[in-house]
Design a protein around this motif. Structure first.
Motif, PDB file in Angstrom:
ATOM      1  N   THR A 187       0.839  -1.191   0.000  1.00 56.24           N
ATOM      2  CA  THR A 187       0.000   0.000   0.000  1.00 56.24           C
ATOM      3  C   THR A 187       0.875   1.242   0.000  1.00 56.24           C
ATOM      4  N   GLN A 188       0.465   2.257  -0.739  1.00 54.24           N
ATOM      5  CA  GLN A 188       1.218   3.506  -0.815  1.00 54.24           C
ATOM      6  C   GLN A 188       0.284   4.701  -0.786  1.00 54.24           C
ATOM      7  N   VAL A 189       0.826   5.837  -0.365  1.00 54.92           N
ATOM      8  CA  VAL A 189       0.114   7.099  -0.495  1.00 54.92           C
ATOM      9  C   VAL A 189       1.115   8.168  -0.885  1.00 54.92           C
ATOM     10  N   LEU A 190       0.757   8.956  -1.891  1.00 54.23           N
ATOM     11  CA  LEU A 190       1.541  10.104  -2.342  1.00 54.23           C
ATOM     12  C   LEU A 190       0.738  11.342  -1.995  1.00 54.23           C
ATOM     13  N   LEU A 191       1.296  12.219  -1.180  1.00 52.06           N
ATOM     14  CA  LEU A 191       0.503  13.340  -0.687  1.00 52.06           C
ATOM     15  C   LEU A 191       1.269  14.645  -0.776  1.00 52.06           C
ATOM     16  N   SER A 192       0.526  15.722  -0.949  1.00 48.68           N
ATOM     17  CA  SER A 192       1.120  17.053  -0.886  1.00 48.68           C
ATOM     18  C   SER A 192       0.696  17.693   0.431  1.00 48.68           C
ATOM     19  N   THR A 193       1.558  18.534   0.977  1.00 41.80           N
ATOM     20  CA  THR A 193       1.250  19.160   2.261  1.00 41.80           C
ATOM     21  C   THR A 193       2.077  20.426   2.450  1.00 41.80           C
ATOM     22  N   HIS A 194       1.549  21.344   3.270  1.00 39.69           N
ATOM     23  CA  HIS A 194       2.292  22.517   3.718  1.00 39.69           C
ATOM     24  C   HIS A 194       2.584  22.425   5.213  1.00 39.69           C
ATOM     25  N   ASP A 195       2.179  21.346   5.842  1.00 39.56           N
ATOM     26  CA  ASP A 195       2.295  21.203   7.293  1.00 39.56           C
ATOM     27  C   ASP A 195       3.738  20.859   7.667  1.00 39.56           C
ATOM     28  N   LEU A 196       4.487  21.853   8.110  1.00 33.31           N
ATOM     29  CA  LEU A 196       5.899  21.633   8.449  1.00 33.31           C
ATOM     30  C   LEU A 196       6.074  20.808   9.714  1.00 33.31           C
ATOM     31  N   MET A 197       5.046  20.711  10.550  1.00 32.30           N
ATOM     32  CA  MET A 197       5.155  19.880  11.740  1.00 32.30           C
ATOM     33  C   MET A 197       5.283  18.404  11.380  1.00 32.30           C
ATOM     34  N   LEU A 198       4.881  18.049  10.150  1.00 34.65           N
ATOM     35  CA  LEU A 198       5.027  16.665   9.693  1.00 34.65           C
ATOM     36  C   LEU A 198       6.415  16.397   9.117  1.00 34.65           C
ATOM     37  N   MET A 199       7.192  17.464   8.873  1.00 36.43           N
ATOM     38  CA  MET A 199       8.541  17.293   8.322  1.00 36.43           C
ATOM     39  C   MET A 199       9.473  16.870   9.457  1.00 36.43           C
ATOM     40  N   ASP A 200       9.326  15.620   9.820  1.00 35.87           N
ATOM     41  CA  ASP A 200       9.957  15.101  11.033  1.00 35.87           C
ATOM     42  C   ASP A 200      10.502  13.708  10.740  1.00 35.87           C
ATOM     43  N   GLN A 201      11.762  13.471  11.070  1.00 32.72           N
ATOM     44  CA  GLN A 201      12.357  12.162  10.804  1.00 32.72           C
ATOM     45  C   GLN A 201      11.810  11.066  11.710  1.00 32.72           C
ATOM     46  N   ASP A 202      11.073  11.447  12.745  1.00 34.87           N
ATOM     47  CA  ASP A 202      10.387  10.433  13.543  1.00 34.87           C
ATOM     48  C   ASP A 202       9.154   9.905  12.805  1.00 34.87           C
ATOM     49  N   ILE A 203       8.707  10.647  11.784  1.00 37.16           N
ATOM     50  CA  ILE A 203       7.538  10.225  10.993  1.00 37.16           C
ATOM     51  C   ILE A 203       7.987   9.677   9.644  1.00 37.16           C
ATOM     52  N   PHE A 204       8.746  10.481   8.902  1.00 38.08           N
ATOM     53  CA  PHE A 204       9.154  10.119   7.545  1.00 38.08           C
ATOM     54  C   PHE A 204      10.654   9.830   7.471  1.00 38.08           C
ATOM     55  N   ARG A 205      11.029   8.988   6.515  1.00 31.62           N
ATOM     56  CA  ARG A 205      12.424   8.858   6.108  1.00 31.62           C
ATOM     57  C   ARG A 205      12.808  10.088   5.288  1.00 31.62           C
ATOM     58  N   LYS A 206      14.104  10.352   5.189  1.00 30.88           N
ATOM     59  CA  LYS A 206      14.560  11.511   4.398  1.00 30.88           C
ATOM     60  C   LYS A 206      14.185  11.379   2.927  1.00 30.88           C
ATOM     61  N   ASP A 207      14.224  10.133   2.407  1.00 33.01           N
ATOM     62  CA  ASP A 207      13.911   9.955   0.986  1.00 33.01           C
ATOM     63  C   ASP A 207      12.413   9.952   0.709  1.00 33.01           C
ATOM     64  N   GLU A 208      11.602  10.050   1.771  1.00 36.09           N
ATOM     65  CA  GLU A 208      10.147  10.138   1.596  1.00 36.09           C
ATOM     66  C   GLU A 208       9.657  11.585   1.559  1.00 36.09           C
ATOM     67  N   ILE A 209      10.555  12.525   1.817  1.00 35.61           N
ATOM     68  CA  ILE A 209      10.204  13.949   1.799  1.00 35.61           C
ATOM     69  C   ILE A 209      10.755  14.554   0.506  1.00 35.61           C
ATOM     70  N   ILE A 210       9.855  15.004  -0.355  1.00 39.26           N
ATOM     71  CA  ILE A 210      10.224  15.517  -1.679  1.00 39.26           C
ATOM     72  C   ILE A 210       9.979  17.022  -1.722  1.00 39.26           C
ATOM     73  N   ILE A 211      11.002  17.775  -2.067  1.00 38.59           N
ATOM     74  CA  ILE A 211      10.855  19.226  -2.204  1.00 38.59           C
ATOM     75  C   ILE A 211      10.553  19.556  -3.661  1.00 38.59           C
ATOM     76  N   VAL A 212       9.467  20.261  -3.885  1.00 36.77           N
ATOM     77  CA  VAL A 212       9.066  20.687  -5.234  1.00 36.77           C
ATOM     78  C   VAL A 212       9.373  22.174  -5.360  1.00 36.77           C
ATOM     79  N   GLU A 213      10.117  22.529  -6.389  1.00 39.10           N
ATOM     80  CA  GLU A 213      10.514  23.925  -6.568  1.00 39.10           C
ATOM     81  C   GLU A 213      10.279  24.335  -8.008  1.00 39.10           C
ATOM     82  N   ARG A 214       9.913  25.605  -8.181  1.00 33.25           N
ATOM     83  CA  ARG A 214       9.655  26.148  -9.518  1.00 33.25           C
ATOM     84  C   ARG A 214      10.613  27.300  -9.771  1.00 33.25           C
ATOM     85  N   ASN A 215      11.363  27.232 -10.876  1.00 35.42           N
ATOM     86  CA  ASN A 215      12.369  28.264 -11.145  1.00 35.42           C
ATOM     87  C   ASN A 215      11.758  29.475 -11.844  1.00 35.42           C
TER      88      ASN A 215
END
Length: 467
Positions: A386-414
């Protein structure tokens, strides 16, 4: 499961951009990684969380997956324009959008298996190029235990399908002839894969069914009919109430409450009559409406079923302290939670699903969002799919106790309007005890909104002067 997804020339994604769901070598939360036995050493992430400023391209990426799911599942009639949205630039553009989906697909017993032995699951890759006028390229491949690709077929810009020698060797003459005929009859606005499945050909059915049944999209405006489907089962209805109460909504029970058709607002009664003519057997249909008799625009959820030929209407009712309260009186966050619970039931029960979920935290407190996601991650193992791909602005979830580093994707627009993806795990020197939130806010990973404070203040001053 999704292994990798590549998109090119779609909305804000100009250059070829790949989302990889293959885990890196980090041992953090390693027990949550899926590990297919046929592919030794391959570990697949159960989740990807996309961060970035507004209009960075998070939703555009999820929209690309939604388009692919719908296009593979159905295709379009030959007289229709395909709703692709190429990157908009000042240069001439041929409007060709490219997609590549690499996925781990379950192989049901008795299904066609391109591998030497019978395997319970295989990795396939579907590639196709498409314009508003039609498909210009298509190919399907599979990967062996050494992760080497083997082409099954290709289709060129003229619609000619060519099967590989390896593929032909595995087909009997009748099936080969039938696939050849289906290939000739495939219209320009439909994939050969889609047409073959639609014609009842089972050779590629596991791949087609992955797109049709496994890959799912939950939009921010979702009004899921599955809510009432679940609530029609007393066990799930009770579970819904318990979950909503445990998450602090104040709701202690939720159920489908029967009401008289005559009690409905006048404008909803034709809706019931129209649905009644469409109901087949004991099927249940859902509709939504407000009670404008009392000037109340709040939306209510109703269901219609037939009993002895007569319509039975019920509505979703919430209870607080044992008394009926009304879903329409609940907060927008509570209503949103009810809508999205069927998605999380799939995640918690580890159904074979890949969900895309935009703005997961919308109208939720951080603690609630964390609890919903942690309930999923706590059950992930090497054998879950099972998988889920999600977008979020919640920085409180940007936590290594929740996610692995490779599970956090930064999207940037030049500055040229082009979106890129970068996993935090790709950056060097990211310790397991690093405060990712602080580093993100300090600009280490990019992906922050480009705000010109001076220009903003000047704009406010102009408004003040005009007033």
């Amino acid at each position: 499961m999704l292994v990798a997804f590549t998109v090119e020339n779609w909305k804000s994604y100009h250059e070829s951009t790949t989302l990889s769901m293959v885990a890196d070598r980090s041992r953090r939360h390693a027990d949550t990684l899926a590990s297919p036995k046929y592919y030794k050493g391959l570990h697949i992430l159960p989740i990807a969380a996309f961060y970035g400023g507004n209009a960075a391209g998070k939703t555009n990426l999820l929209d690309a997956l939604r388009f692919v799911q719908e296009f593979v599942s159905h295709g379009y009639q030959d007289a229709m324009s395909i709703p692709v949205e190429p990157f908009v630039s000042g240069a001439e553009d041929d409007g060709t959008v490219s997609f590549s989906v690499q996925m781990l697909v379950e192989q049901p017993k008795g299904s066609f298996c391109p591998a030497r032995g019978i395997q319970p699951e295989l990795i396939y890759q579907l590639d196709f190029d498409v314009t508003r006028m039609g498909v210009t390229y298509e190919s399907l491949s599979w990967y062996d235990s050494k992760q080497q690709a083997h082409t099954l077929y290709t289709r060129d810009e003229y619609g000619e399908v060519e099967f590989s020698d390896e593929m032909v060797a595995k087909l009997d003459e009748k099936t080969a002839n039938l696939l050849g005929a289906i290939a000739v009859g495939t219209g320009p606005r439909r994939l050969f894969l889609t047409n073959a499945a639609g014609q009842g050909q089972r050779v590629f059915l596991p791949v087609y069914e992955w797109f049709q049944n496994v890959l799912r999209n939950a939009s921010t405006s979702m009004k899921s009919a599955r809510v009432t489907d679940f609530m029609d089962d007393a066990k799930y209805s009770e579970q819904f109430g318990r979950i909503m109460h445990a998450l602090g909504t104040g709701v202690d029970r939720i159920e489908l409450e029967r009401i008289d058709v005559e009690a409905l607002p006048q404008e909803l009664q034709p809706v019931v009559q129209g649905l009644t003519s469409q109901i087949d057997g004991d099927a249940m249909m859902q509709f939504m409406g407000s009670d404008t008799r009392y000037g109340d625009p709040s939306i209510r959820i109703y269901t219609v079923q037939l009993q002895n030929g007569a319509p039975i209407v019920r509505r979703v009712q919430t209870y607080r302290n044992g008394k009926a309260f009304g879903l329409y009186r609940e907060s927008s966050g509570t209503r949103r939670l009810l809508e999205i619970l069927p998605v999380f039931f799939d995640l918690w029960l580890h159904a074979n699903r890949v969900w895309t979920l935009d703005e997961v935290e919308r109208e939720f407190h951080t603690d609630m969002t964390k609890e919903l996601l942690q309930g999923f991650l706590d059950g992930c193992t090497a054998d879950t799919r099972t998988q889920v791909l999600l977008s979020t602005h919640d920085l409180m979830l940007m936590d290594q106790d929740i996610f692995r580093k490779d599970e956090i994707i930064i999207v940037e627009r030049n500055a040229a309007g082009e979106s890129t993806l970068n996993a935090i795990g790709d950056y060097a020197g990211i310790r397991n005890d690093l405060d990712l939130r602080r580093s993100y806010l300090d600009g280490r990973f990019g992906g922050k909104p480009s705000i010109d404070s001076t220009e903003f203040k000047e704009a406010i001053d102009v408004c003040s002067e005009e007033k």
